[in-house]
Design a protein around this motif. Structure first.
Motif, PDB file in Angstrom:
ATOM      1  N   THR A   9      45.537  50.736   7.156  1.00 37.57           N
ATOM      2  CA  THR A   9      46.231  49.859   6.198  1.00 37.57           C
ATOM      3  C   THR A   9      45.626  50.000   4.798  1.00 37.57           C
ATOM      4  OG1 THR A   9      46.606  48.318   8.021  1.00 37.57           O
ATOM      5  CG2 THR A   9      47.054  47.504   5.805  1.00 37.57           C
ATOM      6  N   LEU A  10      44.293  50.122   4.723  1.00 33.70           N
ATOM      7  CA  LEU A  10      43.644  50.294   3.411  1.00 33.70           C
ATOM      8  C   LEU A  10      44.211  51.537   2.715  1.00 33.70           C
ATOM      9  CD1 LEU A  10      41.291  49.452   1.429  1.00 33.70           C
ATOM     10  CD2 LEU A  10      39.926  51.194   2.574  1.00 33.70           C
ATOM     11  N   CYS A  11      44.283  52.656   3.450  1.00 34.69           N
ATOM     12  CA  CYS A  11      44.815  53.896   2.864  1.00 34.69           C
ATOM     13  C   CYS A  11      46.277  53.716   2.466  1.00 34.69           C
ATOM     14  CB  CYS A  11      44.703  55.050   3.859  1.00 34.69           C
ATOM     15  SG  CYS A  11      43.003  55.539   4.186  1.00 34.69           S
ATOM     16  N   TYR A  12      47.032  53.118   3.382  1.00 33.72           N
ATOM     17  CA  TYR A  12      48.457  52.943   3.116  1.00 33.72           C
ATOM     18  C   TYR A  12      48.680  52.098   1.874  1.00 33.72           C
ATOM     19  CZ  TYR A  12      53.199  51.407   3.274  1.00 33.72           C
ATOM     20  OH  TYR A  12      54.485  51.136   2.891  1.00 33.72           O
ATOM     21  N   LYS A  13      47.941  50.977   1.784  1.00 34.34           N
ATOM     22  CA  LYS A  13      48.121  50.069   0.636  1.00 34.34           C
ATOM     23  C   LYS A  13      47.685  50.738  -0.670  1.00 34.34           C
ATOM     24  CE  LYS A  13      49.106  46.145   0.947  1.00 34.34           C
ATOM     25  NZ  LYS A  13      50.455  45.506   0.921  1.00 34.34           N
ATOM     26  N   ALA A  14      46.608  51.517  -0.607  1.00 33.27           N
ATOM     27  CA  ALA A  14      46.131  52.193  -1.827  1.00 33.27           C
ATOM     28  C   ALA A  14      47.184  53.196  -2.307  1.00 33.27           C
ATOM     29  CB  ALA A  14      44.803  52.894  -1.547  1.00 33.27           C
ATOM     30  N   VAL A  15      47.782  53.937  -1.362  1.00 35.20           N
ATOM     31  CA  VAL A  15      48.829  54.893  -1.746  1.00 35.20           C
ATOM     32  C   VAL A  15      50.025  54.138  -2.324  1.00 35.20           C
ATOM     33  CG1 VAL A  15      50.485  56.606  -0.899  1.00 35.20           C
ATOM     34  CG2 VAL A  15      48.118  56.649  -0.074  1.00 35.20           C
ATOM     35  N   GLU A  16      50.369  53.016  -1.692  1.00 34.75           N
ATOM     36  CA  GLU A  16      51.509  52.206  -2.162  1.00 34.75           C
ATOM     37  C   GLU A  16      51.300  51.783  -3.620  1.00 34.75           C
ATOM     38  OE1 GLU A  16      53.960  48.783   0.099  1.00 34.75           O
ATOM     39  OE2 GLU A  16      51.942  48.178  -0.505  1.00 34.75           O
ATOM     40  N   LYS A  17      50.054  51.379  -3.947  1.00 35.12           N
ATOM     41  CA  LYS A  17      49.753  50.962  -5.331  1.00 35.12           C
ATOM     42  C   LYS A  17      49.906  52.143  -6.299  1.00 35.12           C
ATOM     43  CE  LYS A  17      48.841  46.645  -4.862  1.00 35.12           C
ATOM     44  NZ  LYS A  17      49.811  45.722  -5.482  1.00 35.12           N
ATOM     45  N   LEU A  18      49.476  53.332  -5.875  1.00 32.77           N
ATOM     46  CA  LEU A  18      49.630  54.524  -6.738  1.00 32.77           C
ATOM     47  C   LEU A  18      51.107  54.819  -6.962  1.00 32.77           C
ATOM     48  CD1 LEU A  18      46.926  57.083  -5.474  1.00 32.77           C
ATOM     49  CD2 LEU A  18      46.813  55.567  -7.447  1.00 32.77           C
ATOM     50  N   GLU A  35      55.767  54.715 -10.608  1.00 30.65           N
ATOM     51  CA  GLU A  35      57.154  54.308 -10.897  1.00 30.65           C
ATOM     52  C   GLU A  35      57.238  53.473 -12.173  1.00 30.65           C
ATOM     53  OE1 GLU A  35      58.397  52.531  -7.238  1.00 30.65           O
ATOM     54  OE2 GLU A  35      58.893  54.467  -6.322  1.00 30.65           O
ATOM     55  N   SER A  36      56.256  52.563 -12.339  1.00 31.96           N
ATOM     56  CA  SER A  36      56.321  51.661 -13.503  1.00 31.96           C
ATOM     57  C   SER A  36      55.784  52.331 -14.763  1.00 31.96           C
ATOM     58  CB  SER A  36      55.493  50.401 -13.230  1.00 31.96           C
ATOM     59  OG  SER A  36      54.109  50.740 -13.202  1.00 31.96           O
ATOM     60  N   GLY A  37      54.947  53.379 -14.607  1.00 27.13           N
ATOM     61  CA  GLY A  37      54.330  54.012 -15.772  1.00 27.13           C
ATOM     62  C   GLY A  37      53.122  53.241 -16.275  1.00 27.13           C
ATOM     63  N   CYS A  38      52.602  52.299 -15.470  1.00 26.13           N
ATOM     64  CA  CYS A  38      51.387  51.540 -15.817  1.00 26.13           C
ATOM     65  C   CYS A  38      51.408  50.975 -17.238  1.00 26.13           C
ATOM     66  CB  CYS A  38      50.140  52.426 -15.680  1.00 26.13           C
ATOM     67  SG  CYS A  38      49.909  53.140 -14.080  1.00 26.13           S
ATOM     68  N   ALA A  50      60.979  57.592   4.504  1.00 27.99           N
ATOM     69  CA  ALA A  50      60.716  58.562   5.562  1.00 27.99           C
ATOM     70  C   ALA A  50      59.652  59.579   5.161  1.00 27.99           C
ATOM     71  CB  ALA A  50      62.005  59.286   5.912  1.00 27.99           C
ATOM     72  N   ARG A  51      59.146  59.490   3.919  1.00 24.72           N
ATOM     73  CA  ARG A  51      58.160  60.469   3.464  1.00 24.72           C
ATOM     74  C   ARG A  51      56.818  60.252   4.144  1.00 24.72           C
ATOM     75  NH1 ARG A  51      58.863  64.225  -0.020  1.00 24.72           N
ATOM     76  NH2 ARG A  51      60.238  64.032  -1.815  1.00 24.72           N
ATOM     77  N   PRO A  52      56.161  61.334   4.603  1.00 26.30           N
ATOM     78  CA  PRO A  52      54.786  61.161   5.074  1.00 26.30           C
ATOM     79  C   PRO A  52      53.906  60.644   3.940  1.00 26.30           C
ATOM     80  CG  PRO A  52      55.616  63.350   5.637  1.00 26.30           C
ATOM     81  CD  PRO A  52      56.635  62.704   4.749  1.00 26.30           C
ATOM     82  N   LEU A  53      52.865  59.931   4.304  1.00 27.13           N
ATOM     83  CA  LEU A  53      51.958  59.316   3.339  1.00 27.13           C
ATOM     84  C   LEU A  53      51.381  60.369   2.376  1.00 27.13           C
ATOM     85  CD1 LEU A  53      51.163  56.424   3.027  1.00 27.13           C
ATOM     86  CD2 LEU A  53      49.185  56.801   4.505  1.00 27.13           C
ATOM     87  N   ALA A  54      51.023  61.543   2.923  1.00 22.87           N
ATOM     88  CA  ALA A  54      50.419  62.592   2.082  1.00 22.87           C
ATOM     89  C   ALA A  54      51.370  62.984   0.952  1.00 22.87           C
ATOM     90  CB  ALA A  54      50.085  63.821   2.937  1.00 22.87           C
ATOM     91  N   GLU A  55      52.659  63.120   1.272  1.00 21.58           N
ATOM     92  CA  GLU A  55      53.627  63.541   0.247  1.00 21.58           C
ATOM     93  C   GLU A  55      53.777  62.464  -0.826  1.00 21.58           C
ATOM     94  OE1 GLU A  55      57.285  64.903   1.962  1.00 21.58           O
ATOM     95  OE2 GLU A  55      56.303  66.444   3.192  1.00 21.58           O
ATOM     96  N   SER A  56      53.869  61.209  -0.390  1.00 19.87           N
ATOM     97  CA  SER A  56      53.978  60.106  -1.375  1.00 19.87           C
ATOM     98  C   SER A  56      52.766  60.102  -2.292  1.00 19.87           C
ATOM     99  CB  SER A  56      54.064  58.755  -0.660  1.00 19.87           C
ATOM    100  OG  SER A  56      55.117  58.759   0.259  1.00 19.87           O
ATOM    101  N   LEU A  57      51.593  60.305  -1.701  1.00 18.00           N
ATOM    102  CA  LEU A  57      50.347  60.301  -2.469  1.00 18.00           C
ATOM    103  C   LEU A  57      50.347  61.439  -3.495  1.00 18.00           C
ATOM    104  CD1 LEU A  57      47.388  59.667  -3.137  1.00 18.00           C
ATOM    105  CD2 LEU A  57      46.708  60.797  -1.022  1.00 18.00           C
ATOM    106  N   LEU A  58      50.669  62.653  -3.061  1.00 17.02           N
ATOM    107  CA  LEU A  58      50.625  63.812  -3.964  1.00 17.02           C
ATOM    108  C   LEU A  58      51.649  63.688  -5.086  1.00 17.02           C
ATOM    109  CD1 LEU A  58      50.141  66.667  -1.319  1.00 17.02           C
ATOM    110  CD2 LEU A  58      48.446  65.881  -2.985  1.00 17.02           C
ATOM    111  N   LEU A  59      52.853  63.213  -4.753  1.00 17.79           N
ATOM    112  CA  LEU A  59      53.887  63.076  -5.794  1.00 17.79           C
ATOM    113  C   LEU A  59      53.502  61.999  -6.798  1.00 17.79           C
ATOM    114  CD1 LEU A  59      57.135  63.487  -3.648  1.00 17.79           C
ATOM    115  CD2 LEU A  59      56.060  65.176  -5.167  1.00 17.79           C
ATOM    116  N   ALA A  60      52.882  60.917  -6.310  1.00 17.78           N
ATOM    117  CA  ALA A  60      52.453  59.847  -7.224  1.00 17.78           C
ATOM    118  C   ALA A  60      51.373  60.371  -8.175  1.00 17.78           C
ATOM    119  CB  ALA A  60      51.934  58.652  -6.424  1.00 17.78           C
ATOM    120  N   VAL A  61      50.422  61.130  -7.638  1.00  8.65           N
ATOM    121  CA  VAL A  61      49.344  61.667  -8.494  1.00  8.65           C
ATOM    122  C   VAL A  61      49.945  62.616  -9.546  1.00  8.65           C
ATOM    123  CG1 VAL A  61      47.287  63.143  -8.545  1.00  8.65           C
ATOM    124  CG2 VAL A  61      47.521  61.402  -6.767  1.00  8.65           C
ATOM    125  N   ALA A  62      50.899  63.454  -9.123  1.00  5.22           N
ATOM    126  CA  ALA A  62      51.529  64.382 -10.073  1.00  5.22           C
ATOM    127  C   ALA A  62      52.219  63.602 -11.192  1.00  5.22           C
ATOM    128  CB  ALA A  62      52.534  65.273  -9.350  1.00  5.22           C
TER     129      ALA A  62
END
Length: 801
Positions: free
Chosen positions: A68-77, A82-85, A139-151
Motif C-alpha cells: 500500500t505504501l508503494c501504491y499510494k506513493a505512485v498514486e501521489k506522483l 496530472e495537476s502539474g504541481c 488497468a495499467r501496471p504500477l510500474a508503467e504508471s510510475l514511469l509515465l508519471a516521472v517522465a
C-alpha cells in the motif's frame, strides 16, 4: 512546523508501519499522509530515517502495508503529474514520494517473490474512496504508471523546467504540453539554452535518481549471457508509450555534453558556488548508459539518416533511446558531442597543472561507456571521430587513465573499457594514420620522457601496463598487442624509446620459461613479430630507430628461431620458472626519467569497495580478421574450419608449413584448440595447474613463427653495419642511424604480405561484461544517498579491498 518536528513525525509513521500487524487500509489518508504531507526532509534524511532492517521487516511481516505504501506513493506522483504541481505543497509531496520509492525499491527487487509486484495491477486499491469509474489507466501496471508519471514530471513547468506562461492567469496544461519546447539544454537538435535554475536541477536529479533505481532491477538478477532477456523497466520507458522519450533523450545528452566543470572560465569558481549542475550531469550520464541497453547484444546497425531526428520512423531498434542515438547524423551535432566529451575526459588531467583550479569530475567511467555506445550504435559518429585528429583528444585521456589505474585492482574495469575502446578504434585505418601526429601536450604521466608521436605515447604506456601493472591485467595483454598490430602498418617513425620498449616486450615474452608456462603465451610473440613485419614491410623508410633496435637485439630473434623443443629443455625451463615467479623483469628495459609533475600509479587504499566482473572472452572471440586490399578497403577473412579437437595428436599439424612466408597467418587459427578457448574463459591461475607443455605442442607453433622478414633484414644489414663500425671505428649510434636512414631493402625482402586487421566484433560475452561493469560503476558511484548499499545484488559481488 520545524524541520526536527517533521522528521520526528516521519519517523513515528515509519515505526507505526513496522509495528502495525493489521494491514492499514489504503483509504486511511490520515495515516499515509504522514509519509509525504508536511515533511521538509532531504533524500539523505529519508535514507537515515528508514533503516534497511525495517523495510525488510515490513516486507516479511506486513507485506500488504509495504504494497500500500508503494501504491499510494505512485498514486501521489500520478496526481502531481496530472495537476502539474501548481503549489509548493504539491511539489514537496512529489519529492517526498520520489525519495520514499528510491529508498524502498531495491528491497522489493532483492526478493524474488516481490519482483512482479510493480508489474501487477492493484485491484481496487485506493479506488474505494473515489467515485471515479474504471478508466483505461486503471488497468495499467504500477510500474508503467510510475514511469509515465516521472517522465511527465521531468517536463513540469516551474518544477523541473522554465515556465512559458504568457501572463499571470494563463495555465500550462500538463496533458497538452509539447515537451520538445522544454528541452533542458542547447545542443543536439535544440538551439536555446534555458537559464540555469538550481532548484530545477535539484528536482530533475531526484527524479532521475528514482528512474535509475527503477532500472536497477537488473542488479538483482545473476549475470546471464542470454541477450534476449530485457529489462522491463527500460523497455517500457524507452518505448513509444513514453511521449517524452525524444525530448528526454535530447535533454540528457545535451546536459552531459554541454557541461563545463571549469566554472564559466573563472578558475577556482567552483569553490565559490555549489554546482548543482554536476549532480544532474552525473545522474543524466548514468541514466543514459543504462537506458542504451540494446536487445541482441549490439550487432552492427546501419543508422538511417532522416532529415530530422524528430521523425519517428518504424525502422531501427525498438528502444527509442538506441534508435535516436543511432540516427544523430549532423556534423555540428557530432562536433558538439566530441568536443564535450574531450573537455570532460581531459578535466581530471588538467588538475595536475593548476591543482583545484577546476572542479574535478568523477564520472569519467560513465563517459567512456557512453562513448563506447555512441561508436557502437552510430558508425557515422565513429568515422567522424576518426576523420580529424580530434580523436587524439580522446586517446590521451584514455592513456592517462590506463597508466594511472594500472596498479589499482579496484579499477580493473576502467582498464578494460579503456582498452576495449582503443581496440575498437584500432580496427579503422584512420586511427593508425592519426597516431603519427607529434605528441606535444605532455600530460604529466609516470612514463619515460620521449620526443615523438602519439604512437610512441601509446606504446610506452602499453609497455608500462604490461611490465608494471598488477597480475589481474594479464587477460588484457592480447588486446594491448592486437591494438599495436592493428596500427603498426601506418606508423611512419617510432622513437628510440618506443622501439626499445617493443623489443623489451619481445625479449620478455620469448624467454623459454614464459613461452612454456601457459598454453597461449606464444600468441604474444606472434603479435609482436607481426607488428615488426608490418613496420618493416610498409614503413621501412622512416623507422631507422626500430631497425637499429632489432639489429642490436638480434640474438633474441636467433634464440626464438632455435628455441629447443625437446622434453629435457622444456623441463629445465619450467624449473627456472619456479625460481623466478615474476612475470616480466623490469630491469632489462632502461627506465629513464619520468615526466615532470607525474605521480606514480598507486594501489587501491584498504577498505576500497570494488565490484566483481565477469571474464572477458578471448581475443579470438573479441575480434574478426579483415584483410586490407590494395585500395584500402577491408575484406573479411573467412573463418577456418573448426579448431582442432582437444588433445588431438598435434604433431600432425607440424608439417603444415615449414616455410615461414605465410607469416603464421593462415594456420594461426590452429592455435586455438577448443580446450584452450574454454581455458581462456577460466581464470589463468586455476587453469594452468592441469596443463603441461609437450615437445609436439612446441613444434606445432614454432615452425610457424613469422621470422623470415626479420632474418632477411638481419642477413643484409648486420654485415653492413659491422663493416661501417670497423672501417670508421664507430661506436656512435647517430652515425649508424644515419646509415640505416638512407638504406633500402627494396627487392631484398620477401613479397609484402597483405595487411591483416583484427576488428572488434560485438558478441554476447562482451555485452554481458559491459552490463556488469556499467551497473558496478553505478552502484559504487551512488554513495550519497547509498541507494543499493548492503542490498542483496546478484549481478556482481561487492568486495572490500
Amino acid at each position: 512546523m520545524g524541520s526536527s518536528d517533521s522528521k520526528l513525525n516521519f519517523r513515528k509513521a515509519v515505526i507505526q508501519l513496522t509495528t502495525k500487524t493489521q494491514p492499514v487500509e489504503a483509504t486511511d489518508d490520515a495515516f499515509w499522509d504522514q509519509f509525504w504531507a508536511d515533511t521538509t526532509t532531504t533524500v539523505q534524511d529519508v535514507f537515515a530515517l528508514v533503516p534497511a532492517a525495517e523495510i525488510r521487516a515490513v516486507r516479511e511481516e506486513s507485506p500488504s502495508n509495504l504494497a500500500t505504501l508503494c501504491y499510494k506513493a505512485v498514486e501521489k506522483l500520478v496526481q502531481g503529474a496530472e495537476s502539474g504541481c501548481p503549489s509548493e505543497k504539491e511539489k514537496q509531496v512529489v519529492l517526498n514520494c520520489t525519495r520514499i520509492l528510491s529508498r524502498t525499491l531495491p528491497y522489493i527487487f532483492e526478493d524474488q517473490d516481490w519482483r512482479g509486484f510493480f508489474w501487477s495491477t492493484v485491484p481496487g486499491a485506493g479506488r474505494a474512496g473515489t467515485d471515479e469509474s474504471e478508466d483505461d489507466d486503471g488497468a495499467r501496471p504500477l510500474a508503467e504508471s510510475l514511469l509515465l508519471a516521472v517522465a511527465d514530471l521531468l517536463f513540469c513547468p516551474d518544477f523541473t523546467v522554465h515556465s512559458h506562461k504568457r501572463g499571470p492567469d494563463s495555465v500550462e496544461d500538463m496533458q497538452s504540453i509539447d515537451s520538445c519546447e522544454y528541452i533542458w539544454e542547447a545542443g543536439v537538435g535544440f538551439a536555446q539554452s534555458p537559464p540555469l535554475n538550481y532548484i530545477h536541477d535539484l528536482n530533475r536529479t531526484e527524479l532521475l535518481r528514482l528512474l535509475l533505481t527503477c532500472f536497477s532491477e537488473a542488479m538483482y538478477l545473476p549475470p546471464s549471457s542470454d541477450t534476449s532477456v530485457l529489462n522491463p523497466w527500460v523497455t517500457f520507458f524507452c518505448s513509444t508509450e513514453n511521449r517524452h522519450a525524444l525530448p528526454l533523450f535530447t535533454s540528457l545528452l545535451n546536459v552531459v555534453f554541454a557541461y563545463d566543470p571549469v566554472g564559466y572560465g573563472i578558475p577556482y569558481n567552483h569553490l565559490l558556488f555549489s554546482d548543482y549542475r554536476e549532480q544532474l550531469v552525473e545522474q543524466a550520464v548514468q541514466t543514459l548508459i543504462v537506458t542504451l541497453e540494446h536487445e541482441g547484444g549490439g550487432a552492427a546497425r546501419q543508422p538511417v539518416s532522416p532529415t530530422c531526428l524528430e521523425e519517428q520512423e518504424s525502422t531501427g531498434p525498438d528502444n527509442l533511446f538506441v534508435n535516436y542515438l543511432s540516427r544523430i547524423h549532423r556534423e555540428e551535432d557530432y562536433d558538439f558531442i566530441l568536443k564535450g566529451l574531450a573537455r570532460l575526459l581531459t578535466n581530471p588531467l588538467t588538475q595536475t597543472y593548476l591543482p583545484n583550479s577546476t572542479k574535478k569530475i568523477q564520472f569519467h567511467q560513465e563517459l567512456l561507456v557512453l562513448f563506447w555506445k555512441l561508436c557502437d550504435f552510430n558508425k557515422k559518429f565513429l568515422f567522424f571521430v576518426l576523420k580529424s585528429s580530434d580523436v587524439l583528444d580522446i586517446l590521451v585521456p584514455i592513456l592517462f587513465y590506463l597508466n594511472d589505474s594500472r596498479a589499482d585492482q579496484s579499477r580493473v574495469g576502467l582498464m578494460h573499457i579503456g582498452v576495449f575502446i582503443l581496440l575498437l578504434l584500432s580496427g579503422e585505418r584512420n586511427f593508425g594514420v592519426r597516431l603519427n601526429k607529434p605528441y606535444s601536450v605532455h600530460v604529466p604521466m609516470d612514463i619515460p620522457v620521449f620526443t615523438g608521436t602519439h604512437a610512441d605515447l601509446l606504446i610506452v604506456v602499453f609497455h608500462k601496463i604490461i611490465t608494471c601493472g598488477h597480475q589481474r591485467l594479464q587477460p588484457l595483454y592480447d588486446c594491448l598487442l592486437t591494438i599495436i598490430v592493428n596500427v603498426s602498418p601506418y606508423l611512419k617513425s617510432l622513437s628510440m624509446v618506443a622501439a626499445n620498449k617493443l623489443l623489451h616486450l619481445l625479449e620478455a615474452f620469448s624467454t623459454s620459461w614464459f613461452l612454456f608456462s601457459a598454453s597461449q603465451n606464444h600468441h604474444l610473440v606472434f603479435f609482436l613479430l607481426e607488428a615488426f613485419n608490418n613496420i618493416i614491410q610498409y614503413q621501412f623508410d622512416g623507422n631507422c630507430n626500430l631497425v637499429y633496435s632489432i639489429i642490436r637485439k638480434r640474438n633474441v630473434f636467433h634464440q626464438l628461431a632455435n628455441l629447443p623443443s625437446d622434453a629435457s629443455s622444456i623441463q629445465k625451463a619450467m624449473q627456472r620458472k619456479k625460481k623466478s615467479p615474476v612475470v616480466i623483469s623490469r630491469t632489462a628495459s632502461q627506465e629513464t626519467v619520468s615526466m615532470e609533475g607525474s605521480r606514480p600509479a598507486v594501489a587501491a587504499e584498504p577498505g576500497t569497495l570494488k565490484a566483481s566482473l565477469v571474464a572477458i572472452p578471448g581475443i579470438e572471440k573479441l575480434t574478426e580478421k579483415s584483410q586490407v586490399s590494395e585500395d584500402g578497403t577491408m575484406v573479411s577473412v573467412p573463418k577456418r574450419g573448426s579448431p582442432l579437437k582437444p588433445h588431438a595428436d598435434q604433431s600432425t599439424t607440424a608439417g603444415i608449413s615449414d616455410t615461414e612466408s605465410n607469416c603464421g597467418r593462415d594456420t594461426e587459427d590452429v592455435f586455438y584448440t577448443e580446450d584452450e578457448m574454454e581455458r581462456s574463459q577460466v581464470s589463468s591461475v586455476s587453469s594452468m595447474s592441469y596443463w603441461a607443455p609437450t615437445p609436439e605442442w612446441v613444434v606445432s607453433w614454432k615452425c610457424k613463427l613469422p621470422l623470415q622478414t626479420i632474418m632477411r633484414l638481419l642477413q643484409v644489414l648486420v654485415p653492413q653495419v659491422e663493416k661501417i663500425c670497423i672501417d670508421k671505428g664507430l661506436t656512435d649510434e647517430s652515425e649508424i642511424l644515419r646509415f640505416l636512414q638512407h638504406g633500402t631493402l627494396v627487392g631484398l625482402l620477401p613479397v609484402p604480405h597483405p595487411i591483416l586487421i583484427r576488428k572488434y566484433q560485438a558478441n554476447a560475452g562482451t555485452a554481458m561484461w559491459f552490463r556488469t561493469y556499467m551497473w558496478g560503476v553505478v552502484y559504487l558511484r551512488n554513495v550519497d544517498p547509498p541507494i543499493w548499499y548492503d542490498t542483496d545484488v546478484r549481478l556482481f559481488e561487492i568486495q572490500r579491498m
